[in-house]
Write a protein that holds these residues in place. Structure first.
Motif, mmCIF file in Angstrom:
data_model
loop_
_atom_site.group_PDB
_atom_site.id
_atom_site.type_symbol
_atom_site.label_atom_id
_atom_site.label_comp_id
_atom_site.label_asym_id
_atom_site.label_seq_id
_atom_site.Cartn_x
_atom_site.Cartn_y
_atom_site.Cartn_z
ATOM 1 N N ARG A 147 0.834 4.599 -1.842
ATOM 2 C CA ARG A 147 1.631 4.497 -0.634
ATOM 3 C C ARG A 147 0.796 4.110 0.572
ATOM 4 N N ARG A 148 -0.420 4.619 0.659
ATOM 5 C CA ARG A 148 -1.274 4.221 1.793
ATOM 6 C C ARG A 148 -1.731 2.765 1.654
ATOM 7 N N ASP A 149 -1.991 2.338 0.422
ATOM 8 C CA ASP A 149 -2.366 0.934 0.193
ATOM 9 C C ASP A 149 -1.209 0.001 0.557
ATOM 10 N N LEU B 203 1.199 0.604 2.695
ATOM 11 C CA LEU B 203 1.308 0.610 4.153
ATOM 12 C C LEU B 203 0.248 -0.294 4.776
ATOM 13 N N GLU B 204 -0.963 -0.251 4.257
ATOM 14 C CA GLU B 204 -2.039 -1.080 4.794
ATOM 15 C C GLU B 204 -1.735 -2.566 4.611
ATOM 16 N N ASP C 293 1.180 -3.449 6.930
ATOM 17 C CA ASP C 293 0.711 -3.431 8.317
ATOM 18 C C ASP C 293 -0.159 -4.645 8.620
ATOM 19 N N THR D 124 7.078 10.268 6.169
ATOM 20 C CA THR D 124 6.424 9.598 7.295
ATOM 21 C C THR D 124 5.923 8.213 6.891
ATOM 22 N N LEU D 125 5.244 8.130 5.748
ATOM 23 C CA LEU D 125 4.760 6.829 5.285
ATOM 24 C C LEU D 125 5.931 5.938 4.876
ATOM 25 N N ASP E 25 6.594 10.294 0.572
ATOM 26 C CA ASP E 25 6.153 10.855 1.856
ATOM 27 C C ASP E 25 7.063 10.268 2.932
#
Length: 77
Positions: free
Chosen positions: A1-3, A5-6, A9, A36-37, A34
């Motif tokens: 999920r962070r990847d 988002l990156e 973005d 928020t993400l 998540d």
């Protein structure tokens, strides 16, 4: 999920981003896991998106139902 988002973005406002999914947008928060993400990702994608929803029978299903005698061999001749 962070990847994800990156990636989203980095592409936001700079160029095209093509995303394909079998998961409906309504289930993305559940899949991302998540809130928020999930909100951050969807906010960057959805507001400028051109959505194309495909409907109908799967072409793969249709091809598996086709008898092999109906398929022509293009390498012959």
């Amino acid at each position: 999920r962070r990847d994800l988002l990156e990636i989203v973005d980095d592409r936001d406002g700079k160029g095209a981003l093509l995303i394909t999914s079998l998961v409906p947008i309504g289930r993305w928060h559940e899949i991302i896991g998540d809130p928020t993400l999930g909100d951050a990702i969807l906010d960057r994608i959805v507001h400028r998106a051109h959505r194309i929803e495909l409907k109908g029978e799967s072409l793969r299903k249709r091809q598996t139902l086709t008898p092999s005698s109906d398929v022509t061999n293009t390498t012959e001749k």
